[in-house]
Design an enzyme around this catalytic site. Sequence first.
Site, mmCIF file in Angstrom:
data_model
loop_
_atom_site.group_PDB
_atom_site.id
_atom_site.type_symbol
_atom_site.label_atom_id
_atom_site.label_comp_id
_atom_site.label_asym_id
_atom_site.label_seq_id
_atom_site.Cartn_x
_atom_site.Cartn_y
_atom_site.Cartn_z
ATOM 1 N N ASP A 184 5.189 -7.698 9.053
ATOM 2 C CA ASP A 184 4.268 -6.572 9.197
ATOM 3 C C ASP A 184 3.747 -6.364 10.615
ATOM 4 O O ASP A 184 2.613 -6.732 10.940
ATOM 5 C CB ASP A 184 3.075 -6.787 8.251
ATOM 6 C CG ASP A 184 2.451 -5.444 7.896
ATOM 7 O OD1 ASP A 184 1.820 -5.330 6.844
ATOM 8 O OD2 ASP A 184 2.626 -4.511 8.708
ATOM 9 N N ASP B 91 -2.739 -8.156 14.445
ATOM 10 C CA ASP B 91 -3.150 -8.197 13.033
ATOM 11 C C ASP B 91 -2.722 -9.501 12.372
ATOM 12 O O ASP B 91 -2.210 -9.503 11.248
ATOM 13 C CB ASP B 91 -2.532 -7.000 12.292
ATOM 14 C CG ASP B 91 -3.333 -6.667 11.036
ATOM 15 O OD1 ASP B 91 -2.841 -5.879 10.209
ATOM 16 O OD2 ASP B 91 -4.434 -7.211 10.882
ATOM 17 N N LYS C 102 12.198 -3.071 1.654
ATOM 18 C CA LYS C 102 10.836 -2.528 1.550
ATOM 19 C C LYS C 102 10.974 -1.018 1.433
ATOM 20 O O LYS C 102 11.581 -0.383 2.298
ATOM 21 C CB LYS C 102 10.029 -2.896 2.801
ATOM 22 C CG LYS C 102 8.541 -2.678 2.672
ATOM 23 C CD LYS C 102 7.840 -3.384 3.835
ATOM 24 C CE LYS C 102 6.354 -3.423 3.724
ATOM 25 N NZ LYS C 102 5.713 -4.176 4.825
ATOM 26 N N LEU D 131 14.867 -5.994 5.408
ATOM 27 C CA LEU D 131 14.153 -7.127 6.017
ATOM 28 C C LEU D 131 14.735 -8.467 5.588
ATOM 29 O O LEU D 131 15.363 -8.573 4.529
ATOM 30 C CB LEU D 131 12.681 -7.073 5.585
ATOM 31 C CG LEU D 131 11.867 -5.900 6.144
ATOM 32 C CD1 LEU D 131 10.656 -5.626 5.275
ATOM 33 C CD2 LEU D 131 11.458 -6.176 7.578
ATOM 34 N N TYR E 120 14.759 -11.916 3.863
ATOM 35 C CA TYR E 120 14.093 -12.393 2.650
ATOM 36 C C TYR E 120 13.411 -13.719 2.956
ATOM 37 O O TYR E 120 14.054 -14.645 3.468
ATOM 38 C CB TYR E 120 15.124 -12.575 1.531
ATOM 39 C CG TYR E 120 14.588 -13.260 0.290
ATOM 40 C CD1 TYR E 120 15.178 -14.437 -0.177
ATOM 41 C CD2 TYR E 120 13.488 -12.757 -0.398
ATOM 42 C CE1 TYR E 120 14.699 -15.070 -1.288
ATOM 43 C CE2 TYR E 120 13.000 -13.392 -1.526
ATOM 44 C CZ TYR E 120 13.604 -14.548 -1.973
ATOM 45 O OH TYR E 120 13.106 -15.179 -3.097
ATOM 46 N N ALA E 121 12.105 -13.802 2.682
ATOM 47 C CA ALA E 121 11.363 -15.057 2.881
ATOM 48 C C ALA E 121 11.274 -15.727 1.514
ATOM 49 O O ALA E 121 10.565 -15.236 0.632
ATOM 50 C CB ALA E 121 9.977 -14.747 3.422
ATOM 51 N N LYS F 2 0.840 -1.200 0.000
ATOM 52 C CA LYS F 2 0.000 0.000 0.000
ATOM 53 C C LYS F 2 0.880 1.257 0.000
ATOM 54 O O LYS F 2 0.584 2.237 -0.664
ATOM 55 C CB LYS F 2 -0.878 -0.016 1.260
ATOM 56 C CG LYS F 2 -1.997 1.014 1.248
ATOM 57 C CD LYS F 2 -2.930 0.792 2.419
ATOM 58 C CE LYS F 2 -3.927 1.936 2.555
ATOM 59 N NZ LYS F 2 -4.650 1.847 3.840
HETATM 60 C C1 A0H Z 1 3.042 -4.672 1.946
HETATM 61 S S1 A0H Z 1 4.235 -5.590 1.164
HETATM 62 O O1 A0H Z 1 4.804 -4.836 0.061
HETATM 63 O O2 A0H Z 1 5.188 -6.099 2.078
HETATM 64 N N1 A0H Z 1 3.458 -6.866 0.545
HETATM 65 C C2 A0H Z 1 3.473 -6.975 -0.837
HETATM 66 C C3 A0H Z 1 4.172 -8.160 -1.183
HETATM 67 C C4 A0H Z 1 3.606 -8.863 -2.189
HETATM 68 C C5 A0H Z 1 4.234 -10.012 -2.572
HETATM 69 C C6 A0H Z 1 5.385 -10.450 -1.965
HETATM 70 C C7 A0H Z 1 5.953 -9.729 -0.952
HETATM 71 C C8 A0H Z 1 7.154 -10.234 -0.333
HETATM 72 C C9 A0H Z 1 7.701 -9.628 0.758
HETATM 73 N N2 A0H Z 1 8.821 -10.200 1.305
HETATM 74 C C10 A0H Z 1 9.545 -9.842 2.386
HETATM 75 CL CL1 A0H Z 1 9.205 -8.494 3.353
HETATM 76 C C11 A0H Z 1 10.577 -10.736 2.533
HETATM 77 N N3 A0H Z 1 10.472 -11.645 1.554
HETATM 78 C C12 A0H Z 1 9.395 -11.304 0.807
HETATM 79 C C13 A0H Z 1 8.813 -11.887 -0.339
HETATM 80 N N4 A0H Z 1 9.391 -13.019 -0.855
HETATM 81 C C14 A0H Z 1 9.023 -13.738 -1.989
HETATM 82 C C15 A0H Z 1 9.669 -14.931 -2.232
HETATM 83 C C16 A0H Z 1 9.325 -15.712 -3.336
HETATM 84 C C17 A0H Z 1 8.318 -15.303 -4.201
HETATM 85 N N5 A0H Z 1 7.980 -16.099 -5.313
HETATM 86 C C18 A0H Z 1 8.128 -17.548 -5.078
HETATM 87 C C19 A0H Z 1 7.896 -18.325 -6.365
HETATM 88 O O3 A0H Z 1 6.670 -17.954 -6.976
HETATM 89 C C20 A0H Z 1 6.629 -16.579 -7.313
HETATM 90 C C21 A0H Z 1 6.783 -15.707 -6.064
HETATM 91 C C22 A0H Z 1 7.662 -14.084 -3.956
HETATM 92 C C23 A0H Z 1 8.022 -13.314 -2.859
HETATM 93 N N6 A0H Z 1 7.711 -11.342 -0.875
HETATM 94 C C24 A0H Z 1 5.329 -8.577 -0.549
#
Ligand code: A0H
Length: 275
Positions: A154, A136, A42, A90, A92-93, A23
């Site tokens: 978050d 949350d 982020k 942050l 990395y997940a 957002k």
């Molecule tokens: C408010 S926001 O901006 O925080 N949310 C929007 C959003 C939307 C989508 C993702 C992520 C996201 C955040 N991550 C953080 Cl923080 C740490 N790792 C990831 C992180 N890691 C991640 C790892 C792998 C993948 N792939 C895996 C294979 O398939 C495609 C997506 C995506 C995100 N993703 C965030």
Amino acid sequence: AKPARRKWCLDDFEIGRPLGKGKFGNVFLAREKKSKFIVALKVLFKSQLQKHNVEHQLRREVEIQSHLQHKNILRLFGYFHDEHRVYLILEYAAKGELYKILQERSRFDERTSADYIFQLTNALKYCHRKSVIHRDIKPENLLLGLENTLKIADFGWAVHAPSSRRKTLCGTLDYLPPEMIRQEPHDATVDLWSLGVLTYEFLFGNPPFEAEGHTNTYKRITSVDLRFPEHIPVSAEAKDFVKKLLRRRPSERMSLADALQHPWITKNVPHSSLA
Ligand SMILES: CS(=O)(=O)NCc1cccc(-c2cn3c(Cl)cnc3c(Nc3ccc(N4CCOCC4)cc3)n2)c1
């Protein structure tokens, strides 16, 4: 003594692909140049933060999350800002957003659900021991690391317990306990309610009190109108686990310690009793 947290700047990082849109800004894969350490960066726009008057909330999120160190809580390593943006460094997940995976699979089987709930319960126990309530807990705020390690992300709504802080009821009411909807003083037991809502959603594919519009959702929550769909085969233990958390009176909700000992967890999560 702990090394003074060094001052970070954008030039310390190589920016990779965007991970997702939020957002207030976007999340990018990034690598710290010297250590080659992979992080999620982020990026939040100050203009957006001001517009929504959430700077204080972000400061609290950074303060709380930077002090929490638990494998099921996404690490916040640091932050910095420039003229227009705030950057959060942050953890990395590696497997992304849990709610996307839930959407794709529509619901999780009992062992998967119990494993995620077990991890989440441990993370909440850690938070509550530090008098932090998340407030949350919902699929959108959960990420997945390697080996299916769940990460609470978050902490935008986290506070130090107890609290009567207003929560502008933007977004879904689905996870809010009756006392927060009524904007009454609340304590760590709000996270027990959300744990019950989340368990239900993992098992049945949607939150228990879902309804058309805020008013109907509000009524279903405050009357704890809990129903289990007959056509989805779910064990009696799983339903008992959910029923013990979704109690209107906060003091009657099952504690996190009891949740970890509940048969639904001990039967479905190997080694859970060793933790
Ligand atoms: C408010 S926001 O901006 O925080 N949310 C929007 C959003 C939307 C989508 C993702 C992520 C996201 C955040 N991550 C953080 Cl923080 C740490 N790792 C990831 C992180 N890691 C991640 C790892 C792998 C993948 N792939 C895996 C294979 O398939 C495609 C997506 C995506 C995100 N993703 C965030």
